[in-house]
Design a protein around this motif. Sequence first.
Motif, PDB file in Angstrom:
ATOM      1  N   LEU A  95     -35.029   4.123  41.213  1.00 56.66           N
ATOM      2  CA  LEU A  95     -34.915   2.693  40.917  1.00 56.66           C
ATOM      3  C   LEU A  95     -35.295   2.437  39.459  1.00 56.66           C
ATOM      4  CD1 LEU A  95     -36.643   1.291  44.133  1.00 56.66           C
ATOM      5  CD2 LEU A  95     -34.204   1.749  43.782  1.00 56.66           C
ATOM      6  N   SER A  96     -34.353   1.934  38.689  1.00 54.02           N
ATOM      7  CA  SER A  96     -34.606   1.629  37.280  1.00 54.02           C
ATOM      8  C   SER A  96     -35.178   0.219  37.175  1.00 54.02           C
ATOM      9  CB  SER A  96     -33.297   1.737  36.495  1.00 54.02           C
ATOM     10  OG  SER A  96     -33.526   1.497  35.130  1.00 54.02           O
ATOM     11  N   THR A  97     -36.472   0.153  36.935  1.00 57.64           N
ATOM     12  CA  THR A  97     -37.150  -1.142  36.849  1.00 57.64           C
ATOM     13  C   THR A  97     -37.528  -1.450  35.406  1.00 57.64           C
ATOM     14  OG1 THR A  97     -39.341  -0.166  37.196  1.00 57.64           O
ATOM     15  CG2 THR A  97     -38.113  -0.813  39.157  1.00 57.64           C
ATOM     16  N   GLY A  98     -37.770  -2.715  35.133  1.00 57.14           N
ATOM     17  CA  GLY A  98     -38.110  -3.144  33.781  1.00 57.14           C
ATOM     18  C   GLY A  98     -39.579  -2.991  33.463  1.00 57.14           C
ATOM     19  N   LEU A  99     -39.971  -3.551  32.346  1.00 57.35           N
ATOM     20  CA  LEU A  99     -41.357  -3.497  31.885  1.00 57.35           C
ATOM     21  C   LEU A  99     -41.999  -4.871  32.008  1.00 57.35           C
ATOM     22  CD1 LEU A  99     -40.862  -1.350  28.659  1.00 57.35           C
ATOM     23  CD2 LEU A  99     -41.843  -0.592  30.825  1.00 57.35           C
ATOM     24  N   ILE A 100     -43.262  -4.885  32.404  1.00 56.67           N
ATOM     25  CA  ILE A 100     -44.025  -6.130  32.531  1.00 56.67           C
ATOM     26  C   ILE A 100     -45.260  -6.049  31.639  1.00 56.67           C
ATOM     27  CG2 ILE A 100     -43.193  -6.600  34.864  1.00 56.67           C
ATOM     28  CD1 ILE A 100     -45.866  -5.517  35.920  1.00 56.67           C
ATOM     29  N   PRO A 101     -45.860  -7.197  31.293  1.00 54.73           N
ATOM     30  CA  PRO A 101     -47.016  -7.170  30.392  1.00 54.73           C
ATOM     31  C   PRO A 101     -48.185  -6.361  30.945  1.00 54.73           C
ATOM     32  CG  PRO A 101     -46.151  -9.395  30.610  1.00 54.73           C
ATOM     33  CD  PRO A 101     -45.446  -8.568  31.633  1.00 54.73           C
ATOM     34  N   ASN A 102     -48.894  -5.707  30.044  1.00 53.61           N
ATOM     35  CA  ASN A 102     -50.152  -5.044  30.382  1.00 53.61           C
ATOM     36  C   ASN A 102     -51.121  -6.112  30.918  1.00 53.61           C
ATOM     37  OD1 ASN A 102     -52.812  -3.925  30.163  1.00 53.61           O
ATOM     38  ND2 ASN A 102     -52.071  -2.475  28.655  1.00 53.61           N
ATOM     39  N   PRO A 103     -51.812  -5.851  32.026  1.00 56.11           N
ATOM     40  CA  PRO A 103     -52.757  -6.853  32.568  1.00 56.11           C
ATOM     41  C   PRO A 103     -53.826  -7.278  31.566  1.00 56.11           C
ATOM     42  CG  PRO A 103     -52.400  -5.077  34.155  1.00 56.11           C
ATOM     43  CD  PRO A 103     -51.743  -4.645  32.880  1.00 56.11           C
ATOM     44  N   LYS A 104     -54.082  -6.445  30.557  1.00 60.64           N
ATOM     45  CA  LYS A 104     -55.098  -6.777  29.554  1.00 60.64           C
ATOM     46  C   LYS A 104     -54.598  -7.795  28.528  1.00 60.64           C
ATOM     47  CE  LYS A 104     -58.386  -3.699  30.657  1.00 60.64           C
ATOM     48  NZ  LYS A 104     -59.796  -4.033  30.886  1.00 60.64           N
ATOM     49  N   THR A 105     -53.296  -8.086  28.562  1.00 65.95           N
ATOM     50  CA  THR A 105     -52.720  -8.991  27.567  1.00 65.95           C
ATOM     51  C   THR A 105     -53.430 -10.340  27.548  1.00 65.95           C
ATOM     52  OG1 THR A 105     -50.562  -7.925  27.795  1.00 65.95           O
ATOM     53  CG2 THR A 105     -50.587 -10.103  26.798  1.00 65.95           C
ATOM     54  N   GLU A 106     -53.634 -10.906  28.715  1.00 63.76           N
ATOM     55  CA  GLU A 106     -54.266 -12.228  28.799  1.00 63.76           C
ATOM     56  C   GLU A 106     -55.689 -12.198  28.253  1.00 63.76           C
ATOM     57  OE1 GLU A 106     -54.357 -16.085  29.033  1.00 63.76           O
ATOM     58  OE2 GLU A 106     -52.566 -15.008  29.704  1.00 63.76           O
ATOM     59  N   ASP A 107     -56.425 -11.104  28.508  1.00 62.70           N
ATOM     60  CA  ASP A 107     -57.799 -10.985  28.007  1.00 62.70           C
ATOM     61  C   ASP A 107     -57.829 -11.010  26.477  1.00 62.70           C
ATOM     62  OD1 ASP A 107     -58.648 -10.738  30.625  1.00 62.70           O
ATOM     63  OD2 ASP A 107     -58.684  -8.543  30.584  1.00 62.70           O
ATOM     64  N   PHE A 108     -56.948 -10.229  25.855  1.00 68.44           N
ATOM     65  CA  PHE A 108     -56.916 -10.203  24.388  1.00 68.44           C
ATOM     66  C   PHE A 108     -56.371 -11.505  23.821  1.00 68.44           C
ATOM     67  CE2 PHE A 108     -57.149  -5.554  25.031  1.00 68.44           C
ATOM     68  CZ  PHE A 108     -58.158  -5.262  24.129  1.00 68.44           C
ATOM     69  N   ALA A 109     -55.467 -12.137  24.554  1.00 68.76           N
ATOM     70  CA  ALA A 109     -54.924 -13.421  24.101  1.00 68.76           C
ATOM     71  C   ALA A 109     -56.029 -14.468  23.986  1.00 68.76           C
ATOM     72  CB  ALA A 109     -53.827 -13.892  25.054  1.00 68.76           C
ATOM     73  N   GLN A 110     -56.897 -14.509  24.979  1.00 68.31           N
ATOM     74  CA  GLN A 110     -58.009 -15.459  24.954  1.00 68.31           C
ATOM     75  C   GLN A 110     -59.055 -15.061  23.920  1.00 68.31           C
ATOM     76  OE1 GLN A 110     -59.596 -16.168  28.878  1.00 68.31           O
ATOM     77  NE2 GLN A 110     -57.599 -16.607  29.768  1.00 68.31           N
ATOM     78  N   MET A 111     -59.305 -13.760  23.824  1.00 65.98           N
ATOM     79  CA  MET A 111     -60.315 -13.254  22.888  1.00 65.98           C
ATOM     80  C   MET A 111     -59.965 -13.565  21.444  1.00 65.98           C
ATOM     81  SD  MET A 111     -61.481  -9.265  22.451  1.00 65.98           S
ATOM     82  CE  MET A 111     -61.630  -9.008  24.212  1.00 65.98           C
ATOM     83  N   LEU A 112     -58.659 -13.467  21.121  1.00 65.81           N
ATOM     84  CA  LEU A 112     -58.224 -13.587  19.729  1.00 65.81           C
ATOM     85  C   LEU A 112     -57.393 -14.838  19.457  1.00 65.81           C
ATOM     86  CD1 LEU A 112     -57.363  -9.831  19.279  1.00 65.81           C
ATOM     87  CD2 LEU A 112     -59.174 -11.052  18.078  1.00 65.81           C
ATOM     88  N   ASN A 113     -57.363 -15.750  20.423  1.00 67.51           N
ATOM     89  CA  ASN A 113     -56.662 -17.027  20.268  1.00 67.51           C
ATOM     90  C   ASN A 113     -55.177 -16.813  19.939  1.00 67.51           C
ATOM     91  OD1 ASN A 113     -56.578 -19.905  20.203  1.00 67.51           O
ATOM     92  ND2 ASN A 113     -56.572 -19.839  17.974  1.00 67.51           N
ATOM     93  N   ILE A 114     -54.528 -15.959  20.754  1.00 64.47           N
ATOM     94  CA  ILE A 114     -53.111 -15.671  20.573  1.00 64.47           C
ATOM     95  C   ILE A 114     -52.354 -16.207  21.788  1.00 64.47           C
ATOM     96  CG2 ILE A 114     -51.380 -13.850  20.273  1.00 64.47           C
ATOM     97  CD1 ILE A 114     -53.651 -12.038  19.357  1.00 64.47           C
ATOM     98  N   PRO A 115     -51.289 -16.955  21.594  1.00 64.54           N
ATOM     99  CA  PRO A 115     -50.512 -17.412  22.751  1.00 64.54           C
ATOM    100  C   PRO A 115     -49.672 -16.281  23.333  1.00 64.54           C
ATOM    101  CG  PRO A 115     -49.462 -18.123  20.715  1.00 64.54           C
ATOM    102  CD  PRO A 115     -50.754 -17.478  20.317  1.00 64.54           C
ATOM    103  N   VAL A 116     -49.332 -16.431  24.594  1.00 60.14           N
ATOM    104  CA  VAL A 116     -48.385 -15.514  25.229  1.00 60.14           C
ATOM    105  C   VAL A 116     -47.110 -16.288  25.533  1.00 60.14           C
ATOM    106  CG1 VAL A 116     -50.165 -14.026  26.216  1.00 60.14           C
ATOM    107  CG2 VAL A 116     -49.337 -15.982  27.540  1.00 60.14           C
ATOM    108  N   ASP A 117     -45.998 -15.576  25.658  1.00 59.15           N
ATOM    109  CA  ASP A 117     -44.734 -16.249  25.929  1.00 59.15           C
ATOM    110  C   ASP A 117     -44.586 -16.542  27.422  1.00 59.15           C
ATOM    111  OD1 ASP A 117     -43.922 -13.893  27.180  1.00 59.15           O
ATOM    112  OD2 ASP A 117     -42.691 -13.220  25.503  1.00 59.15           O
ATOM    113  N   GLU A 118     -43.450 -17.067  27.817  1.00 60.99           N
ATOM    114  CA  GLU A 118     -43.255 -17.480  29.206  1.00 60.99           C
ATOM    115  C   GLU A 118     -43.299 -16.320  30.180  1.00 60.99           C
ATOM    116  OE1 GLU A 118     -39.096 -18.743  29.960  1.00 60.99           O
ATOM    117  OE2 GLU A 118     -38.742 -18.181  27.863  1.00 60.99           O
TER     118      GLU A 118
END
Length: 557
Positions: free
Chosen positions: A398-421
């Motif tokens: 099954l060829s599946t796509g890529l999803i965000p690393n679960p740590k993305t939200e943690d670093f986004a909050q830590m460094l005041n970076i928005p994430v996309d939809e």
Amino acid sequence: MVKIGLYLCECGPNIAEAINLDKIAEQIKKDNKVAGIEQHKLLCSEDGKKFLVESIKKNEFERIVIAACSPKQHETTFMEVMSSSDLNPYMFQLVNIREQCAWMTPDKEAATSKALRSIRAAINRVRHHDALQQKEIDCNPDVIVVGGGITGIEAALRTAQKNRKVYLIEEQKLGGRLREYGLLFPTMQPAQEFLNKKITEVKNTGQIRVFENSKVKEILGFFGNFVATIENKDREEIEVNAGSVILAIGANPFIPTGLAKYGYGTFDDVYTAAEFEKMTSSNNITTKSGNPPKSVAIIHCVGRKRLGYCSKVCCTNSMKIARYIKEKLNGVKVIQFYKNLCLPDKKYDEFYKKTKEKGIEFLRFSDIEVTKEANQMMLKYKQENDNEDALPVDMVVLSTGLIPNPKTEDFAQMLNIPVDEYGFFKEEHMKLGPISTITEGVFIAGCAQGPHSINDSMVQAGAAAGKILSSLVPGRRLQLETKTSYVSETMCIGCGVCVDICAYGALTIDESKRISVVNEVLCRGCGNCASACPSGAARHRHFTTKQITQEMIEILK
């Protein structure tokens, strides 16, 4: 009266042929608001800049208005001229009569009238300019790279230089998901050979300090001066200082749990492409029964509808898997089931053609289901013409796509970076700042920003490194934004509107005084706080209410 000098640039034929500059000079002279008017063929040229310096000094002008081209193109040029003329560079206003008048208004009389209003507005405005002072801070040229996959490795190698340390932090071992790959597309080069060469290069580079089996607990600070707290495998905490951060934390493969029609988790020998990669890295392709498969189906775009986006690399990766199977197993039948093929590069199109030449079939379907009849796994599918068919297979990938690393939200909050939809880090601008973020000094590269191929990820790593090398130079102080906001303590009511609206985290509430405070190191001068402040306490240097009001009075006449 303040001595204001007006300079009209012909910009070769660009302005002179579309706007009557002589008429403008005549009208401005009648207004009696400037001490002198000069005209030149090309003020941005070396001769033009020399002329400006000599004229400003000779006439002892105190403020300058230049009617020429876009501030984006030459505002910095003319500000440097101001400094060379011993004038504060902010006692100057550039009027864009080329793009906004000459190039936009075909009628010469109308273009001249529009340019005249714009120049009068600038003259009104410049008399209220304040002499702003450039501020500088000491900065640390070192770099923190979070993520030790191929993107992080490439970023570390590109930034590591004399007088610059790089801290490369990886939660597991260096190499990331590439450690599980057998081959690379489209070269079909052994992945481990490529990766080991890069890792050896990292370990032989004295400026790079590697933290394996370690995680980032916290990053504080701002561009030029960040402090990161790292926790190693022994749970010891280590602090490192750097001037910039590159987030290269990658992405995870989508696991099709809950998509029952694909048989994942229900039937043996149904694997995701990521799971199959582990077989290729161990050079052992067998079914659960221990026998090599005689037929393999590869299903594209599994979970595409649920994810809501195309991961760009899955189709070519599936072809790589198909070619590997074909080369390793004699007589095996490999069929690729797809709805649409994504081949975003001419070399991928060539890879597709060569894959077909290997005897690998491509079958377009509209619907598909993995079932089992007796002890045989079956693929039931509907073709584009609505004909239904079934195919016995020994293995399904099954060829599946890529999803965000679960740590993305943690670093986004830590460094005041928005994430996309979709949950990936959001770049500052898709075209103008594809690896920058709204937090100055923090860069994103590779799959942390969205699905990318290994080659594209490495290119982004190089781009991030280039940004850092050009902005954080060892021994050089960092210049801060001059046109920052500030808050009037007497007018501030501490409502926090400015804090909420600031995208850069530059505003905080001083709890002891119950007022807002601007950190000028973080402020990027966007002016959002000044426009949103209900009491008028937040103000924007060089864009004060008085300056803008005086400008608008003339524009609207």
